[in-house]
Design a protein around this motif. Structure first.
Motif, PDB file in Angstrom:
ATOM      1  N   ALA A  55      -1.936  41.335 -26.048  1.00 48.55           N
ATOM      2  CA  ALA A  55      -0.707  40.188 -25.755  1.00 48.55           C
ATOM      3  C   ALA A  55      -0.784  39.541 -24.460  1.00 48.55           C
ATOM      4  O   ALA A  55      -0.477  38.355 -24.381  1.00 48.55           O
ATOM      5  CB  ALA A  55       0.730  41.191 -25.910  1.00 48.55           C
ATOM      6  N   GLU A  56      -1.192  40.444 -23.581  1.00 47.56           N
ATOM      7  CA  GLU A  56      -1.381  39.717 -22.384  1.00 47.56           C
ATOM      8  C   GLU A  56      -2.388  38.617 -22.333  1.00 47.56           C
ATOM      9  O   GLU A  56      -2.492  37.678 -21.519  1.00 47.56           O
ATOM     10  CB  GLU A  56      -1.894  40.871 -21.185  1.00 47.56           C
ATOM     11  CG  GLU A  56      -0.913  41.811 -21.003  1.00 47.56           C
ATOM     12  CD  GLU A  56      -0.589  42.870 -21.855  1.00 47.56           C
ATOM     13  OE1 GLU A  56      -1.233  42.884 -22.899  1.00 47.56           O
ATOM     14  OE2 GLU A  56       0.275  43.783 -21.476  1.00 47.56           O
ATOM     15  N   GLN A  57      -3.422  38.840 -22.943  1.00 48.13           N
ATOM     16  CA  GLN A  57      -4.654  37.987 -23.244  1.00 48.13           C
ATOM     17  C   GLN A  57      -3.963  36.583 -23.643  1.00 48.13           C
ATOM     18  O   GLN A  57      -4.456  35.475 -23.456  1.00 48.13           O
ATOM     19  CB  GLN A  57      -5.965  38.514 -23.693  1.00 48.13           C
ATOM     20  CG  GLN A  57      -6.771  39.555 -22.712  1.00 48.13           C
ATOM     21  CD  GLN A  57      -7.679  40.218 -23.627  1.00 48.13           C
ATOM     22  OE1 GLN A  57      -7.370  40.279 -24.705  1.00 48.13           O
ATOM     23  NE2 GLN A  57      -8.578  40.450 -22.935  1.00 48.13           N
ATOM     24  N   CYS A  58      -3.335  36.958 -24.907  1.00 47.91           N
ATOM     25  CA  CYS A  58      -2.745  35.877 -25.480  1.00 47.91           C
ATOM     26  C   CYS A  58      -1.812  35.031 -24.903  1.00 47.91           C
ATOM     27  O   CYS A  58      -1.746  33.745 -24.825  1.00 47.91           O
ATOM     28  CB  CYS A  58      -2.040  36.093 -27.007  1.00 47.91           C
ATOM     29  SG  CYS A  58      -3.049  37.268 -28.253  1.00 47.91           S
ATOM     30  N   LEU A  59      -1.017  35.645 -23.973  1.00 49.23           N
ATOM     31  CA  LEU A  59      -0.032  34.969 -23.432  1.00 49.23           C
ATOM     32  C   LEU A  59      -0.825  34.014 -22.220  1.00 49.23           C
ATOM     33  O   LEU A  59      -0.252  32.796 -22.055  1.00 49.23           O
ATOM     34  CB  LEU A  59       0.713  35.881 -22.502  1.00 49.23           C
ATOM     35  CG  LEU A  59       1.963  35.295 -21.487  1.00 49.23           C
ATOM     36  CD1 LEU A  59       2.976  34.714 -22.250  1.00 49.23           C
ATOM     37  CD2 LEU A  59       2.586  36.296 -20.913  1.00 49.23           C
TER      38      LEU A  59
ATOM     39  N   PRO B 201       1.020  46.492 -17.954  1.00 53.67           N
ATOM     40  CA  PRO B 201       2.162  45.928 -17.432  1.00 53.67           C
ATOM     41  C   PRO B 201       1.985  45.201 -16.187  1.00 53.67           C
ATOM     42  O   PRO B 201       2.467  44.007 -15.986  1.00 53.67           O
ATOM     43  CB  PRO B 201       3.198  47.090 -16.941  1.00 53.67           C
ATOM     44  CG  PRO B 201       2.334  48.306 -17.507  1.00 53.67           C
ATOM     45  CD  PRO B 201       1.432  48.083 -18.103  1.00 53.67           C
ATOM     46  N   GLU B 202       0.862  45.436 -15.259  1.00 57.16           N
ATOM     47  CA  GLU B 202       0.594  44.805 -14.078  1.00 57.16           C
ATOM     48  C   GLU B 202       0.196  43.447 -14.505  1.00 57.16           C
ATOM     49  O   GLU B 202       0.587  42.537 -13.858  1.00 57.16           O
ATOM     50  CB  GLU B 202      -0.184  45.712 -13.354  1.00 57.16           C
ATOM     51  CG  GLU B 202       0.362  46.745 -12.564  1.00 57.16           C
ATOM     52  CD  GLU B 202      -0.527  47.419 -11.642  1.00 57.16           C
ATOM     53  OE1 GLU B 202      -1.254  46.728 -10.772  1.00 57.16           O
ATOM     54  OE2 GLU B 202      -0.578  48.959 -11.495  1.00 57.16           O
ATOM     55  N   ALA B 203      -0.890  43.355 -15.515  1.00 52.15           N
ATOM     56  CA  ALA B 203      -1.507  42.056 -15.690  1.00 52.15           C
ATOM     57  C   ALA B 203      -0.537  41.140 -16.469  1.00 52.15           C
ATOM     58  O   ALA B 203      -0.412  40.238 -16.253  1.00 52.15           O
ATOM     59  CB  ALA B 203      -2.586  42.446 -16.819  1.00 52.15           C
TER      60      ALA B 203
END
Lengths: 491, 491
Positions: free
Chosen positions: B196-200, B222-224
């Motif tokens: 999800a982080e990369q998608c965001l 969470p940090e990323a």
């Protein structure tokens, strides 16, 4: 108050209407049309100085020339002639009146003077009245509706008492979409005479009314309200939406119905003492009370979650706990039973997650029966029973020539319909609340079948938790009120 | 991550699909059908061992026999053969894959072992993949949709990133009903690779995406997430619905996507630091983010309330104050202007209450223009612009012979439609948020016109307050993040 007046209001045999015309833009006309379109079987007397016929009915020039004393007169004339019209009603011997006309307490000092005159003229003849500044009443069982919108649903079990006319009449299509039938509805307006407190008492005694929704901008008689509400909530749930708790809300209420709002904390204390559920917004007022008018009571707070999809299942679980419900992890025995029905990739712990398994029978019959029979829960929250809506959309896009053999609607819908009916019966037979959620709701014909068979379908999973949470709260409050009626502080 | 893979996922020129058949009950078939019904213009290669033709297309026996290396391969086979299929993809030279197949981390120890093998096989060939245990992706601008439901709306500006497949695909009809178009949507599933982080980060850079909705059961990094979200929320609103904050929700999430949930307080702190709006339920996730994808920003928090009905007006006012908005009492000058347009029984203080006055021009043109020109407010909340729905219902019940001259739908609807279009233009022209509420919404064709012209229509007044309140919060957070990026605590 003599219940005769309420009988006149909700069960009239004859109605006179003053203030409609053949022009649809005349303010009273849509209300008059509602009486016609609801197929009211009593006698209807339109009154107008100039019209001869109105929508096929003979028109009378005045109440005085009517062939009988009507049980109720609905008045939507302009303010300047209202007093005269009331005077004529009194001369005729009319005992009960509904005053739609606005422009009284809610408009300031001048309006307050006019409202005093109205009260004085009515009391001269012992006339009891609803309003002014209201939108009328409805009683679907008597096919009587003199509000703005048409009532299209079967008569039901939800009672509506509202200081806002919109929150009675404009909600009729909304309630219909959710499958909530109305028992009676009344817009009390400025409450110069008949007030919300009296209505609450009357609705409390009505056997057809199984839950009551109230929209309140300010209470006229808080002590009476507390006393009456305590009695009523021992019998049936009362849900209140109160908008006077902020400065902005209180000011709006005063301009609307001349209501004097009470402080947020005071009102919260009052509602709590009275055993009332407070709704957080207008939509929840109807979703809570409507669901409660359909479902059997919550005997405990343990819920089973059955879903064919993990996200909505997790949403149920998280929101259930926030709503003071318990989502117990099922016993090993029950989990083993569940495992025999679902696929390897599903989950049996609670939520039961079928993970997009298309096994309809497991979803709406075998699994619900298993959890009911286990005795491990007091209610079921259910997601994923949608009809062939997705196939339907797809097939309408697909070239018919590619797969002329497929007619999903005809092939599958009867299967889904029967399953929905049996699923709804399961709730009734076992006297256990079952509530569904669907983001498609009435666009999916399956949801309509569920709703019409007494299973509420919420617009999202979390609202199902709020409904069951409120029902559990109601159960606890009833117990508390019955066990120790003296313990509750008075207002 | 190389954005090439995201381009393959969202803008493929060629797609292979493994795991669909001519049987509609095969799990992959509805997803495959979505590619067809969305009228994807690239090359489509269904792969199946036994089928010869599938919905009119030639079928290949294996990825290895395809005439080209497809940009993306969608895989919905059973778990036992997934590794082999990935191996063949690698041999063919495929670089990007979407794994629908479930039965991995979310099912326990054995599943975790299988997921490790999947990761290892993919990395052997440098394959990047979405999933497993996901429902695919969609990009309406490229007419590409491999999720379960059909996408029917025009391409829009709302980006969807979800750990639940349902919260991408099942929402498509819901979003359509509310007039919210999607820019891109992705169901990330177990996030063994693409998360999800990369998608965001990718959605943050996409100019077509003006607001982002995220459904989260637990964060992998969470940090990323904090670092990326801070950057993205400086540019566009991100709304998150998080279900892991309770014990029940966390357990459900683990069983669903193998997610490890963070504690409620920690996650709230993280969201706050990141400038993220947290939605209270799934419906609000989409109503907030969808509205924000359409409306211009809130430059201040003063709102005008325009209503033709007092109850909804009071509901706006009360809920607005609770949502940290201000409902200023209008200046005497503005009130005098308003008084010249409304009737004696209306209110001009704010809310403006027209009290069921049927003056359409005042309601949707003159009054909104007045309050905009006054400069006394930063946004408008509006209630009461319903089309001839109530007349329509009535007339369908009335005997045609009684009033054959009346055809309200034909007479009035064009007038309402034009008024709705002009009203919507007013928001764009003046760069000021206008938001409506209607209990009838898409059952009333007027609401559809408003929605399709960029004015969100909420299901009740209070939700309009929540939307504008969240928008104002976003404005403040953006300001805060820009002014003092160092002030925010790191996770």
């Amino acid at each position: 108050m003599d219940t005769k007046h309420f009988d006149n209001i909700f069960n009239p045999k004859s109605v006179a209407f003053i203030g409609a015309s053949n022009n649809l833009i005349t303010a009273g006309t849509p209300l008059f049309l509602s009486i016609l379109t609801s197929k009211f079987e009593g006698r209807i007397y339109p009154i107008h100085l100039k019209e001869k016929k109105m929508f096929g009915l003979d028109v009378y020039k005045s109440v005085l020339t009517l062939p009988e004393i009507p049980d109720v007169v609905v008045i939507a004339v302009r303010p300047s002639i209202l007093i005269n019209v009331i005077d004529e009603c009194g001369q005729k011997g009319v005992k009960t009146v509904i005053v739609i006309t606005a422009g009284y307490n809610e408009t300031g000092d001048e309006g307050r003077e006019k409202e005093k005159k109205l009260i004085s003229m009515a009391s001269k003849y012992n006339i009891r009245f609803v309003g002014p500044n209201c939108i009328g009443v409805l009683n679907p069982r008597n096919k009587f509706n003199c509000t703005w919108f048409t009532y299209t649903h079967d008569p039901g079990h939800l009672g509506l008492i509202s200081q806002s006319g919109s929150y009675v009449t404009q909600m009729l299509p909304f309630l219909d979409q959710y499958g909530f039938g109305v028992s009676m509805g009344i817009s009390v307006g400025n409450q110069s005479d008949i007030d919300a407190e009296q209505c609450l008492e009357y609705f409390g005694k009505d056997d057809n009314t199984k839950a009551i929704a109230m929209y309140i901008e300010g209470l006229k008689r808080p002590e009476a309200f507390l006393k009456i509400a305590k009695k009523v909530t021992c019998k049936k749930p009362v849900v209140v939406y109160y908008v006077g708790g902020t400065q902005s809300g209180a000011r709006a209420g005063t301009s609307h119905t001349g209501a004097l709002a009470g402080r947020e904390e005071l009102m919260n204390g009052l509602f709590k003492s009275a055993g009332i559920i407070r709704a957080t917004d207008s939509e929840m007022l109807y979703l809570l009370s409507g669901s409660m008018s359909l479902l059997p009571p919550m005997k405990g707070n343990r819920v089973a979650i059955i879903s064919n999809s993990g996200g909505p299942g997790a949403s149920f679980a998280d929101s259930a706990q926030r709503a003071d419900l318990v989502v117990p992890e099922f016993s090993q025995k029950l989990q083993d039973q569940i495992r025999s029905v679902i696929t390897d990739i599903g989950s049996s712990r609670n939520p039961i997650d079928m993970t997009m398994d298309l096994n309809l029978k497991a979803l709406v019959k075998i699994l619900p029966e298993m959890v009911i029979e286990s005795g491990e829960v007091d209610a079921i929250m259910h997601y994923g029973f949608f009809g062939p809506i997705h196939y339907g959309i797809k097939l309408s896009y697909l070239d018919k020539e590619i797969r002329p053999d497929i007619d999903i609607e005809k092939e599958l819908f009867p299967v889904y319909k029967k399953a929905a009916e049996e699923f709804a019966l399961m709730s009734k037979k076992n006297n256990i609340p079952i509530i569904c959620a669907s983001f498609h709701r009435h666009f999916d014909p399956c949801q309509t079948v569920l709703q019409n068979n007494g299973i509420p379908v919420m617009p999202c999973p979390e609202k199902a938790s709020l409904v069951l949470g409120a029902m559990w709260k109601h159960t606890l409050m009833q117990k508390n009120l019955k066990d120790s009626p003296k313990n509750n502080p008075t207002f």
